[in-house]
Design a protein around this motif. Structure first.
Motif, PDB file in Angstrom:
ATOM      1  N   ASN A 202       0.810  -1.225   0.000  1.00  0.00           N
ATOM      2  CA  ASN A 202       0.000   0.000   0.000  1.00  0.00           C
ATOM      3  C   ASN A 202       0.838   1.267   0.000  1.00  0.00           C
ATOM      4  O   ASN A 202       0.288   2.373  -0.043  1.00  0.00           O
ATOM      5  CB  ASN A 202      -0.920   0.026   1.227  1.00  0.00           C
ATOM      6  CG  ASN A 202      -0.136   0.107   2.531  1.00  0.00           C
ATOM      7  OD1 ASN A 202       0.854  -0.597   2.712  1.00  0.00           O
ATOM      8  ND2 ASN A 202      -0.576   0.956   3.444  1.00  0.00           N
ATOM      9  N   ARG A 336      -3.611   0.047  -8.590  1.00  0.00           N
ATOM     10  CA  ARG A 336      -3.597   0.587  -7.225  1.00  0.00           C
ATOM     11  C   ARG A 336      -3.662   2.113  -7.255  1.00  0.00           C
ATOM     12  O   ARG A 336      -2.939   2.763  -8.004  1.00  0.00           O
ATOM     13  CB  ARG A 336      -2.326   0.152  -6.496  1.00  0.00           C
ATOM     14  CG  ARG A 336      -2.256   0.612  -5.045  1.00  0.00           C
ATOM     15  CD  ARG A 336      -0.871   0.389  -4.460  1.00  0.00           C
ATOM     16  NE  ARG A 336       0.130   1.245  -5.075  1.00  0.00           N
ATOM     17  CZ  ARG A 336       1.434   1.164  -4.841  1.00  0.00           C
ATOM     18  NH1 ARG A 336       1.897   0.236  -4.027  1.00  0.00           N
ATOM     19  NH2 ARG A 336       2.276   1.980  -5.441  1.00  0.00           N
ATOM     20  N   TYR A 359      -4.314   6.028   2.361  1.00  0.00           N
ATOM     21  CA  TYR A 359      -5.377   5.138   1.909  1.00  0.00           C
ATOM     22  C   TYR A 359      -4.954   4.531   0.581  1.00  0.00           C
ATOM     23  O   TYR A 359      -4.433   5.230  -0.302  1.00  0.00           O
ATOM     24  CB  TYR A 359      -6.690   5.892   1.741  1.00  0.00           C
ATOM     25  CG  TYR A 359      -7.783   5.094   1.052  1.00  0.00           C
ATOM     26  CD1 TYR A 359      -8.432   4.062   1.712  1.00  0.00           C
ATOM     27  CD2 TYR A 359      -8.130   5.368  -0.268  1.00  0.00           C
ATOM     28  CE1 TYR A 359      -9.424   3.323   1.070  1.00  0.00           C
ATOM     29  CE2 TYR A 359      -9.122   4.644  -0.906  1.00  0.00           C
ATOM     30  CZ  TYR A 359      -9.758   3.612  -0.238  1.00  0.00           C
ATOM     31  OH  TYR A 359     -10.725   2.877  -0.869  1.00  0.00           O
ATOM     32  N   SER A 361      -6.331   1.716  -2.454  1.00  0.00           N
ATOM     33  CA  SER A 361      -7.370   0.846  -2.995  1.00  0.00           C
ATOM     34  C   SER A 361      -6.791   0.119  -4.193  1.00  0.00           C
ATOM     35  O   SER A 361      -6.303   0.753  -5.141  1.00  0.00           O
ATOM     36  CB  SER A 361      -8.600   1.670  -3.414  1.00  0.00           C
ATOM     37  OG  SER A 361      -9.612   0.818  -3.923  1.00  0.00           O
ATOM     38  N   LEU A 415     -10.687  -7.094  -4.346  1.00  0.00           N
ATOM     39  CA  LEU A 415     -10.679  -5.658  -4.044  1.00  0.00           C
ATOM     40  C   LEU A 415     -10.141  -5.483  -2.636  1.00  0.00           C
ATOM     41  O   LEU A 415     -10.686  -6.029  -1.677  1.00  0.00           O
ATOM     42  CB  LEU A 415     -12.085  -5.082  -4.146  1.00  0.00           C
ATOM     43  CG  LEU A 415     -12.251  -3.614  -3.697  1.00  0.00           C
ATOM     44  CD1 LEU A 415     -11.417  -2.686  -4.569  1.00  0.00           C
ATOM     45  CD2 LEU A 415     -13.717  -3.201  -3.733  1.00  0.00           C
ATOM     46  N   ASN A 417      -9.092  -2.670   0.151  1.00  0.00           N
ATOM     47  CA  ASN A 417      -9.076  -1.299   0.648  1.00  0.00           C
ATOM     48  C   ASN A 417      -8.311  -1.262   1.955  1.00  0.00           C
ATOM     49  O   ASN A 417      -8.601  -2.042   2.868  1.00  0.00           O
ATOM     50  CB  ASN A 417     -10.499  -0.780   0.866  1.00  0.00           C
ATOM     51  CG  ASN A 417     -11.224  -0.547  -0.448  1.00  0.00           C
ATOM     52  OD1 ASN A 417     -10.757   0.223  -1.281  1.00  0.00           O
ATOM     53  ND2 ASN A 417     -12.341  -1.226  -0.646  1.00  0.00           N
ATOM     54  N   SER A 444      -7.655  -3.015   7.083  1.00  0.00           N
ATOM     55  CA  SER A 444      -7.903  -3.413   5.703  1.00  0.00           C
ATOM     56  C   SER A 444      -9.187  -4.214   5.602  1.00  0.00           C
ATOM     57  O   SER A 444      -9.613  -4.876   6.557  1.00  0.00           O
ATOM     58  CB  SER A 444      -6.734  -4.250   5.156  1.00  0.00           C
ATOM     59  OG  SER A 444      -6.682  -5.525   5.774  1.00  0.00           O
TER      60      SER A 444
END
Length: 1021
Positions: A202, A336, A359, A361, A415, A417, A444
């Protein structure tokens, strides 16, 4: 006319030579005039004397050092240039120009003495660090078009082995100073701005300032239970006071498979299968390269925008990033989006606070890689792939599905997040005392949907009727996983200087809790329309549901003392007490101390006059860290429900029973390490390096021990603390920076790690058998005493039987024919124990995937705005197992071209390749190959537009560049890639592991390494 004039008229060239010699002699005679200089060196920031600065005459070994008042005297040619260097200052040059008195000022430098590195719960000057650490700048990592910083870290840090995967969205496996466990967790700890995590997919690499790797137990002991496998600390960018700064960086590129395996074509295949099965096979008119059918040229792009600014009271940083990697396998893609913000506020001179939040995703469009790759390897090339919308029906001919259909007829989407953030408050009542509280969370939510279309001969048109590749009912699998991992640190730091002495004391508490819950459901007959892919739309009578989770917590107390006397004598002592819920109450607490000492020899009087070393530092440390990465219920005996129990009348009645044995006294895995190293900087800072040795012993490791089976446990084993593993190694780092001319600078560097890994004691534990590849090979590795973790344990092939007479004459000492059922062309295996037969008792150890040495090389040059860099990485002395070649199960399965071409025949008496066979060969050295390789990791050429040009555009900087990753690999291995982290498996501890050390080095369905070529742009406003 004199002689000279005559020569000049008749021989002008000779005359010119005489004149040149005369000029040079005159110059030399002028330069021979020496002057005696009386000089002083001062600090430009405060005008203090710089003690012990080295004064050297450029181009010679003549020189001296400054005394306690910063003064020096030296006799030099009056046109000499002096080079001045000192720890903690920028190197400078001063022309004498005949002067006899000089006052030289030096600017403090952020390198060497003053360079700051990030350590656990704080920072230290590099020179004060007594543990093994290495820092890699974010500018070095961002050159490579990769998903994570750890991928770009490969080859840049001694003692750090990065095993990359070409699969989009995949994290690399990180091994710091070898493998220290077999059944426990092996992942290194990441600390991102104070937040603890095991995954940094991330994190946008462009947001990273530094990556600091803590390698030895002295450096990692402050993290106690999390430090056994090393710690990687990531510091991201912050805002700076001043006007708003806007930066853009991006690149676009293409990716291709860097290395493919040549499979037999239709003719080679037909000949091979005909010989193996005894049935004539027609090669036909088709020759399908199945790998080319499921691979493609992929596209990748990265775009990042950041804004930074603020005032003395408040600063801010905001970044937005987008990354996409279109995998080289069809329909595979990873996207991403990231956003990161950092805000810091200075309430007053004593109080400040801040918030860091990010953040991410991501959408991972996965493919049925396991099935597709295995089938692409095995599928017959005489069957067409796909023509005019019709699939070649491989299953008519052999028990293998069409690899294209394997990929195209299902959709696997994940997916993810993820929100990661931290907030801190820092209070300094006085200058030398700091209170800090930092709380962070890594949250997450991952949602997975896997849909398989319904198909058979009616719904999918095959080029040939029949076969068994069908899916009678569509189905949908859904899984929702929620994870939260929060940490809360509270520390107080005292930093005080007393004359030549500096004392820093850290004390504090930390707490953390991890919670995960997941739910999954499955139903058949879900409609094919994607907007109806929900569990509720399927057949309720086919529904299955499941769910579970995990929860554990730690509470810790930390303390550290740093002492520095005159920047010469250094001492660090650390203690951490960890309490973990993963252990029973009587063993819940572990205590992890460390101590390190350093000696800066160049500050001693006996080295003051030398002119070679700018810094010479000896350090040594000892420390102990723990590992609690075991299942949360590993010590808790659980009851299995819904078991059928027959009573007297034979009627089965549902009931519950204890079906496993567990040790109620499980305790910490503990790693103890000793580290000794010499760090140096020489020749005015041009040459820097480090030579270090470490001895790392892990004890009380988890292993299965046989016990009497009294509770219904099938194998009569219990998981307990019994094994020990040792890693011993040598690390060497050398870097050279210099200038060819004033406008051309260059750098050359490298690092080498030698590591010896071995199990030094099972202590009653059972050897771990793992690495099964199917067929007659249920295991290929054995972790046992005296061997590296995950060593290959197979039969030794001697050669190939050439005649029936050789088969009959292969006997043991008692005259027993060892392989009576063998035929000419079959492998001849070594009867290791001499019992007259070939079985598992004849297996031998033949190496492991863990390399004996790995290294990184780098070089760069810059000139007039141009910059060029090249990096290489490699490892030697390890083995890999060609598992895909062992996976052949039928005579109709395809083979590699080399196998078909070099196979034994009556006309080709091969000693290494057996005759055509139906597969299911025994695990042997035939499948074990060299894993050594050297790869050009990255080549980058950039150009920075001159300031005179960009000022007209009202921007601060423009740089364009072209880069290539995984340019070329030199290897002996015949498979796709020698980088094989280990496939997912459930080990004997019941732990599902990815990149397991007991399965590492086995190629079964590894994603091929991709070569990337990209162009990019960096712009600052």
């Amino acid at each position: 006319m004199n002689t000279t004039n005559t020569i000049c008229l008749r021989k002008p060239v000779l005359c010119s030579l005489f004149l040149l010699i005369g000029i040079l002699m005159q110059a030399l005679s002028v330069s021979a005039a020496d002057v005696r200089i009386a000089g002083m060196v001062t600090d430009a920031s405060n005008n203090d004397a710089v003690i012990g600065a080295t004064i050297r005459v450029k181009g010679t070994t003549t020189g001296t050092t400054t005394d306690a008042n910063g003064k020096f005297t030296l006799t030099v040619p009056d046109n000499a240039t002096l080079q001045i260097s000192s720890i903690g200052y920028e190197n400078t040059e001063v022309a004498v120009n005949g002067r006899t008195e000089l006052t030289i000022t030096m600017k403090p430098s952020t390198s060497q003495l003053q360079e700051v590195v990030v350590v656990g719960y704080g920072t230290q000057r590099k020179v004060d660090v007594t543990g093994a650490t290495v820092t890699v700048k974010g500018d070095e990592l961002v050159k490579q078009p990769v998903l994570t910083a750890t991928q770009a870290l490969q080859g840049k840090a001694a003692g750090v082995q990065i095993i990359n995967s070409g699969q989009p969205g995949a994290s690399p496996v990180v091994r710091i100073r070898g493998t220290g466990t077999a059944l426990g967790g092996t992942a290194a700890l990441f600390v991102v701005d104070g937040v603890l995590t095991d995954d940094i997919t991330n994190i946008n690499t462009s947001d990273i300032v530094n990556v600091d790797v803590l390698k030895d137990a002295s450096a990692t002991a402050i993290y106690g239970s999390r430090g056994a496998n090393g710690v990687i600390i990531i510091t991201t960018k912050r805002g700076k006071a001043g006007k708003l700064q806007i930066n853009y960086s991006g690149n676009v590129g293409i990716r291709n498979a860097a290395n493919l395996v040549d499979m037999a074509n239709a003719v080679e295949y037909a000949n091979y299968v005909s010989a193996a099965s005894g049935t004539l096979v027609n090669a036909g008119n088709t020759s399908t390269d199945w790998y080319s059918k499921i691979l493609r040229q992929g596209f990748t792009q990265t775009h990042n925008v950041s804004l930074s600014g603020g005032t003395e009271k408040a600063t801010h940083f905001l970044s937005l990033g987008y990354f996409t990697d279109q995998g080289i396998v069809i329909r595979n893609q990873y996207d991403r989006f990231t956003i990161r913000t950092t805000n810091e506020f200075k309430i007053n001179d004593k109080l400040k606070t801040g918030i860091i939040a990010s953040y991410a995703s991501a959408i991972d469009r996965r493919v049925n890689l396991g099935s597709a790759y295995n089938n692409a390897y095995r599928a017959a090339p005489i069957i067409p792939g796909k023509e005019n919308g019709k699939y070649g029906n491989t299953s008519v001919y052999q028990n293998v599905g069409n690899p294209i259909l394997d990929i195209e007829n299902n959709k696997d989407r994940v997916l993810d997040n993820r929100l990661q953030g931290a907030a801190f408050i820092e209070y300094k009542p006085v200058e030398w005392l700091t209170f800090r509280s930092n709380i962070g969370d890594d949250w997450s939510n991952q949602v997975s949907r896997v849909y398989n279309y319904q198909f058979n001969n009616d719904t999918i048109t095959f080029l040939a009727p029949g076969g068994n590749q069908r899916n009678a009912n569509s189905n949908l699998a859904f899984r929702n996983t929620k994870t939260s991992h929060w940490t809360w640190d509270n520390t107080v730091t005292l930093n005080k200087t007393f004359g030549k002495q500096t004392l820093t004391v850290l004390a504090g508490t930390t707490a953390e809790q991890y919670t995960q819950t997941w739910f999954q459901s499955y139903r058949k007959d879900v409609p094919a329309a994607e907007n109806l892919w929900y569990i509720g739309t399927g057949n309720a009578n086919t529904s299955t549901n499941d769910g579970s989770g995990d929860k554990w917590a730690r509470n810790s107390y930390i303390g550290r003392v740093n002492y520095n006397y005159d920047d010469t004598y250094l001492l660090t002592a650390t203690i951490r007490a960890d309490g973990s819920s993963r252990f029973p109450s009587q063993n819940r607490w572990g205590y992890f101390p460390s101590i390190g000492a350093g000696w800066v020899l160049t500050n001693e009087s006996f080295l003051k006059g030398q002119l070679i070393f700018d810094l010479l530092k000896l350090r040594a440390s000892w420390g102990r860290v723990g590992n609690d990465r075991i299942p949360s219920d590993a010590y808790t005996v659980t009851v299995t429900p819904n078991l059928a129990y027959p009573y007297g009348g034979g009627v089965a009645t549902p009931g519950s029973a204890i079906t496993q044995i567990k040790d109620p006294n499980l305790k910490w895995e503990t790693t103890e390490e000793t580290d000794v190293a010499l760090e140096f900087s020489a020749i005015g800072g041009k040459l820097t390096g480090e030579i270090g040795y470490y001895n790392k012993k892990a004890r009380d490791l988890l292993i299965n021990v046989k016990v009497p089976s009294v509770t219904g446990d099938a194998d009569g084993q219990v998981l307990t603390n019994a094994a020990s593993i040792q890693n011993q190694g040598l690390e060497v780092v050398l870097n050279w920076r210099g200038k060819i001319t004033e406008g051309i600078s260059y750098n050359v560097g490298g690092n080498l790690t030698l590591n010896k890994n071995r199990v030094i004691g099972l202590n009653g534990g059972q050897p771990i058998l793992d690495g099964g590849v199917g067929g007659n090979q249920p295991y290929t590795t054995r972790t046992d005493n005296g061997q590296p973790v995950g060593s290959f344990y197979v039969l030794q092939t001697l050669d190939v039987f050439q005649t029936q007479e050789e088969v009959n004459n292969y006997k043991n000492s008692q005259g027993t024919v060892i392989q009576p059922s063998a035929s000419p062309g079959d492998f001849k295996y070594q009867d290791t124990n001499g019992d007259g037969k070939i079985d598992d008792l004849d297996r031998v150890f033949v190496g492991a995937y863990q390399p004996k040495a790995y290294f990184g090389l780098n070089a760069g040059i810059s000139y007039a705005g141009f910059d060029f860099s090249i990096d290489a990485y490699g490892n030697v002395g390890n083995q890999v197992y060609n598992g895909k070649k062992a996976f052949r199960q039928l005579a109709q399965d395809n083979v590699e071209s080399a196998m078909a071409y070099n196979r034994w025949t009556s006309a080709n008496k091969s000693q290494t390749e057996p005759a055509a066979n139906s597969g299911n060969l025994l695990a042997s050295t035939y499948f074990v190959e060299s894993g050594s390789f050297v790869r050009i990791n990255n080549v980058t050429l950039g150009y920075r537009v001159p300031n005179s040009v960009i000022k007209k555009l009202k921007i601060s900087t423009i740089r364009v560049f072209a880069t290539a990753q995984n340019v070329i690999t030199f290897k002996k291995y015949s498979g796709f890639t020698a980088e094989l982290p280990g496939f997912s498996s459930t080990n004997n501890a019941g732990v599902v592991t990815t990149g397991s050390p007991t399965t590492a080095g086995i190629e079964l369905n590894a994603y091929p390494t991709a070569r990337t070529i990209a162009v990019g742009l960096n712009v600052g406003f």
